[in-house]
Motif scaffolding. Structure first.
Motif, mmCIF file in Angstrom:
data_model
loop_
_atom_site.group_PDB
_atom_site.id
_atom_site.type_symbol
_atom_site.label_atom_id
_atom_site.label_comp_id
_atom_site.label_asym_id
_atom_site.label_seq_id
_atom_site.Cartn_x
_atom_site.Cartn_y
_atom_site.Cartn_z
ATOM 1 N N VAL A 63 1.668 -6.578 -3.591
ATOM 2 C CA VAL A 63 2.679 -7.619 -3.429
ATOM 3 C C VAL A 63 3.624 -7.639 -4.621
ATOM 4 O O VAL A 63 4.858 -7.678 -4.470
ATOM 5 N N THR A 64 3.068 -7.580 -5.829
ATOM 6 C CA THR A 64 3.892 -7.606 -7.042
ATOM 7 C C THR A 64 4.857 -6.429 -7.078
ATOM 8 O O THR A 64 6.048 -6.586 -7.378
ATOM 9 N N PHE A 65 4.356 -5.239 -6.752
ATOM 10 C CA PHE A 65 5.200 -4.037 -6.757
ATOM 11 C C PHE A 65 6.319 -4.143 -5.721
ATOM 12 O O PHE A 65 7.498 -3.913 -6.023
ATOM 13 N N LEU A 66 5.961 -4.491 -4.488
ATOM 14 C CA LEU A 66 6.955 -4.519 -3.421
ATOM 15 C C LEU A 66 7.990 -5.628 -3.631
ATOM 16 O O LEU A 66 9.182 -5.426 -3.359
ATOM 17 N N VAL A 67 7.549 -6.785 -4.106
ATOM 18 C CA VAL A 67 8.506 -7.860 -4.370
ATOM 19 C C VAL A 67 9.483 -7.441 -5.460
ATOM 20 O O VAL A 67 10.702 -7.651 -5.338
ATOM 21 N N ALA A 68 8.984 -6.842 -6.532
ATOM 22 C CA ALA A 68 9.865 -6.399 -7.612
ATOM 23 C C ALA A 68 10.861 -5.356 -7.106
ATOM 24 O O ALA A 68 12.064 -5.420 -7.404
ATOM 25 N N LEU A 69 10.369 -4.404 -6.336
ATOM 26 C CA LEU A 69 11.230 -3.337 -5.816
ATOM 27 C C LEU A 69 12.282 -3.887 -4.859
ATOM 28 O O LEU A 69 13.481 -3.619 -4.994
ATOM 29 N N LEU A 70 11.826 -4.679 -3.888
ATOM 30 C CA LEU A 70 12.743 -5.195 -2.876
ATOM 31 C C LEU A 70 13.724 -6.222 -3.441
ATOM 32 O O LEU A 70 14.919 -6.181 -3.135
ATOM 33 N N ALA A 71 13.214 -7.147 -4.257
ATOM 34 C CA ALA A 71 14.081 -8.202 -4.783
ATOM 35 C C ALA A 71 15.192 -7.626 -5.653
ATOM 36 O O ALA A 71 16.347 -8.068 -5.585
ATOM 37 N N THR A 72 14.866 -6.635 -6.462
ATOM 38 C CA THR A 72 15.883 -6.026 -7.321
ATOM 39 C C THR A 72 16.893 -5.247 -6.490
ATOM 40 O O THR A 72 18.107 -5.309 -6.738
ATOM 41 N N PHE A 73 16.421 -4.516 -5.491
ATOM 42 C CA PHE A 73 17.313 -3.777 -4.599
ATOM 43 C C PHE A 73 18.248 -4.741 -3.863
ATOM 44 O O PHE A 73 19.467 -4.529 -3.793
ATOM 45 N N VAL A 74 17.680 -5.789 -3.290
ATOM 46 C CA VAL A 74 18.466 -6.759 -2.526
ATOM 47 C C VAL A 74 19.496 -7.446 -3.402
ATOM 48 O O VAL A 74 20.651 -7.646 -3.001
ATOM 49 N N LYS A 75 19.108 -7.787 -4.627
ATOM 50 C CA LYS A 75 20.050 -8.434 -5.539
ATOM 51 C C LYS A 75 21.162 -7.484 -5.959
ATOM 52 O O LYS A 75 22.330 -7.884 -6.075
ATOM 53 N N ASP A 101 2.981 -12.124 3.702
ATOM 54 C CA ASP A 101 2.834 -11.749 2.299
ATOM 55 C C ASP A 101 4.192 -11.605 1.626
ATOM 56 O O ASP A 101 4.402 -12.081 0.512
ATOM 57 N N ILE A 102 5.133 -10.955 2.314
ATOM 58 C CA ILE A 102 6.486 -10.767 1.785
ATOM 59 C C ILE A 102 7.460 -10.877 2.944
ATOM 60 O O ILE A 102 7.165 -10.422 4.058
ATOM 61 N N LEU A 103 8.609 -11.458 2.704
ATOM 62 C CA LEU A 103 9.643 -11.496 3.735
ATOM 63 C C LEU A 103 11.033 -11.394 3.118
ATOM 64 O O LEU A 103 11.245 -11.737 1.960
ATOM 65 N N PHE A 104 11.958 -10.907 3.924
ATOM 66 C CA PHE A 104 13.356 -10.768 3.518
ATOM 67 C C PHE A 104 14.236 -11.441 4.558
ATOM 68 O O PHE A 104 14.084 -11.216 5.753
ATOM 69 N N VAL A 105 15.167 -12.271 4.071
ATOM 70 C CA VAL A 105 16.150 -12.918 4.935
ATOM 71 C C VAL A 105 17.522 -12.380 4.554
ATOM 72 O O VAL A 105 17.932 -12.468 3.388
ATOM 73 N N ASP A 209 5.995 2.488 -11.455
ATOM 74 C CA ASP A 209 6.788 1.406 -12.028
ATOM 75 C C ASP A 209 7.919 1.077 -11.052
ATOM 76 O O ASP A 209 8.670 1.969 -10.653
ATOM 77 N N PRO A 210 8.076 -0.193 -10.643
ATOM 78 C CA PRO A 210 9.099 -0.516 -9.645
ATOM 79 C C PRO A 210 10.517 -0.241 -10.112
ATOM 80 O O PRO A 210 11.367 0.148 -9.309
ATOM 81 N N LEU A 211 10.798 -0.441 -11.394
ATOM 82 C CA LEU A 211 12.149 -0.185 -11.890
ATOM 83 C C LEU A 211 12.465 1.312 -11.872
ATOM 84 O O LEU A 211 13.578 1.717 -11.525
ATOM 85 N N LYS A 212 11.499 2.135 -12.226
ATOM 86 C CA LYS A 212 11.706 3.581 -12.158
ATOM 87 C C LYS A 212 11.882 4.026 -10.708
ATOM 88 O O LYS A 212 12.735 4.864 -10.394
ATOM 89 N N ALA A 213 11.066 3.444 -9.815
ATOM 90 C CA ALA A 213 11.185 3.791 -8.398
ATOM 91 C C ALA A 213 12.564 3.416 -7.860
ATOM 92 O O ALA A 213 13.169 4.168 -7.077
ATOM 93 N N LEU A 214 13.077 2.278 -8.295
ATOM 94 C CA LEU A 214 14.396 1.853 -7.854
ATOM 95 C C LEU A 214 15.492 2.739 -8.443
ATOM 96 O O LEU A 214 16.446 3.108 -7.745
ATOM 97 N N ALA A 215 15.363 3.100 -9.721
ATOM 98 C CA ALA A 215 16.347 3.984 -10.346
ATOM 99 C C ALA A 215 16.379 5.337 -9.646
ATOM 100 O O ALA A 215 17.448 5.925 -9.442
ATOM 101 N N ASP A 216 15.211 5.847 -9.255
ATOM 102 C CA ASP A 216 15.157 7.111 -8.521
ATOM 103 C C ASP A 216 15.826 6.984 -7.161
ATOM 104 O O ASP A 216 16.381 7.949 -6.625
#
Length: 231
Positions: A63-75, A101-105, A209-216
């Motif tokens: 949950v922590t990983f996916l929220v960090a990844l998705l929230a940063t991407f969405v923002k 567990d996680i949702l996106f609107v 690391d979610p930030l590295k995954a997002l940068a990639d």
């Protein structure tokens, strides 16, 4: 019933557990609202409140990983809002109240978000399976989310004997169809443009690391912009 999903339900068995992971309490929806606040992870369906016990560490890590990844991407791309449990999603068509567990609107549907809950379906819902939630996540919630118009549904199963990830999107007839993972292990979201999830990394023993995954995924500039370092 979708034949692929029917086969999965037949093959998927509820794993035994010697640990109590939920409590079911008969009550009305009004009583449910009066009995539990936002600090409690609980759902209401079929005249029962379902109160969940604390999840496993692996569940929390995902949950922590996916929220960090998705929230940063969405923002980074102003796409909407990402939320995590406990957050009530009230589903009118089936008359149920769920806490995914996680949702996106999506931004276009932000009006569904009120101070206390989401009134209506999220655009994307993610459920992470535990031993006690198999039938609920693959059965009850699958059909509730389909009937209420949740456009994309991810089911992540991190259990050692059942490790897998399944992805579903609504088709033009309002029914879920499975979306295959690409040969290189990448899943491409249908409602988050250019979002690519490395499923092999998600199911690995050690999460990236979610930030590295997002940068990639999108490059460093969008990431720096979100972090407030854009020049």
């Amino acid at each position: 019933m979708d034949q692929v999903h029917e086969i999965e339900q037949v093959e998927e068995k509820q794993a035994p557990s010697d640990k109590i992971t939920e409590q079911r309490l008969p009550m009305t929806y009004t009583e449910f609202l009066e009995s539990f606040d936002e600090s409690t992870h609980a759902e209401w369906a079929n005249g029962e409140a379902i109160v969940f016990m604390p999840p496993t560490i692996r569940h929390q890590d995902l949950v922590t990983f996916l929220v960090a990844l998705l929230a940063t991407f969405v923002k980074a791309f102003d796409l909407g809002k990402v939320l995590a449990a406990p957050c009530e999603m009230r589903l009118e068509t089936t008359g149920t109240s769920r806490e995914p567990d996680i949702l996106f609107v999506a931004e276009a549907n932000r009006g569904r978000i009120s101070e206390k809950r989401i009134d209506g379906p999220a655009d994307l819902v993610i459920e992470i399976i535990s031993n006690e939630s198999v039938a609920r996540d693959r059965g009850d919630k699958f059909y509730e989310y389909q009937a209420n118009g949740v456009r994309e549904y991810w089911i992540i199963d991190p259990r050692p004997t059942s490790t897998r990830a399944d992805f579903w999107v609504l088709d033009e007839d309002g029914r879920y169809r499975p979306v295959p993972i690409e040969p290189d292990g990448i899943y491409r979201s249908t409602i988050l443009p250019n979002f690519k999830l490395n499923v092999n990394s998600l199911l690995a023993d050690e999460l990236p690391d979610p930030l590295k995954a997002l940068a990639d995924m999108v490059g460093i500039e969008p990431l720096l912009r979100v972090m407030g370092h854009d020049q």
